[in-house]
Scaffold this motif. Sequence first.
Motif: not given
Length: 476
Positions: A125-131, A154-157, A315-319, A356-366
Amino acid sequence: MKLYETLAESIAQSIQSGILRRGDKLPSVRQTSVSRKVSPSTVFQAYYLLEARGIISARERSGYYVAAQTSDIPLIPEPIISDDVEVAQVDVSELVFDVLESIKEKNVIPLGSAFPSPLLFPLDKLGRSMASVARTMNPWASVDNLSPGDADLRRQIALRYMIDDISVSQDEIVITNGALEALNLCLMATTRPGDTVLIESPTFYAALQSIERLGLKAVEVPSHPKEGVDLVAMARAIEMHHPKVCWLMTNFQNPLGSLLSDEKKKSLVELITQYKLPLIEDDVYGELYFGKNRPAPAKSFDREGWVMHCASFSKCLAPGYRVGWVASGCFSKSIARLKLTTTISASVPAQLAIASYLQKGGYDKHLRNLRHSLLVNQIKFIEAVNLYFPAGTRLTTPQGGYFLWIKLPDGVSSLQVHKEALSNGISIAPGAIFTSLKNYDNYIRLNYGHIWNSHIESAINVLGGIVKNLSQQHAI
Ligand SMILES: Cc1ncc(COP(=O)(O)O)c(C=O)c1O
């Protein structure tokens, strides 16, 4: 103590005193809920906690049982306390580099690594956001997103702080190349060569290396394997040594796994505010909790801006994306400038991809899945250490993160274990790399962030054998 913790404690005592014995089936969640007059979810949480500590285990469609190794219920290693906290010149880098170099080998079982398995992250998913961001990126983004960093990220954080009821504005956040850069910038913003930094003992080896590199001195304050830094010793060290800053890990400390209670975090912030002593709060593991909620950072109790809260997605999303940040209270302007004059900015595509990954949602599920995997791994690791390590071994049962801190039987040198383990294709982190003093020679840190399988189990079996041999040699 919360209700479920009190219940878990009382069940653990029944097991320790022999009322419930190994292999016994525990009353069902419903029975316990009726007999203890608590809700089923309280019972469930208590069982979950006991399971996390390796005291009971669940059998599919059958219920909960007292775990096989109850005679060896994990005991926490006692903290090393010394009345005199002394200032020391730090000189650990050679040893740390030697150990890190030796555990980098691809075919080594990485129990000494500081990273969890990359397979636990949503890399597709991160790869797709990056592309997608790389295709659509505004060419001006590379200029606009210089320090303090991409505004959307910064706003997402800031939003995540808000959800946790912590007031941090996006303007005080500076995006960095991982948390380690954030921590180093904080250190640079608050010290000059020759100054003293207050740290925990044991501590994350990179803190020692940064102190060494910047020509600083360290005063190590004892930290309890469960409850974290000793505030009485810390107050004494502040009075005696006048440190310019302190660098502490409040949630799931590396290597101990300790967690400061909210009460203790409040007292810590009161202490540093009283002395106007800036606190660099290293909180890279806070999202990896096994309890109900994310433990609050000390930053949430800071009213005057003395806490610089450092964290990252490593450590929690994108090493490997190397995106971290610092919410730095009154220090944010000087830190943003330091960031500009050292590395200009964090990688723009990596910032945009994560935003973009954070905006799309799914971080908490991950995160829920990740925490579950780590907890399951912890249970397996603790059972295996109990089974394969000799009597006299003690270990922690952290409530989050992915490190076990293990005290080996007296006289067993962890550097010797490290050497013999490596020759068997297994890495461990020996205790000596977590201090500038000569402590922790018979401690090791194991990483349980790798998916449990038969190779890992046999690695722990081999390690147990090595420790047993060394312990027997010592006894002769
Ligand atoms: C306690 C602690 N702080 C900071 C870091 C560095 O984090 P990052 O990879 O985001 O730079 C680590 C990594 O091992 C760590 O264990």
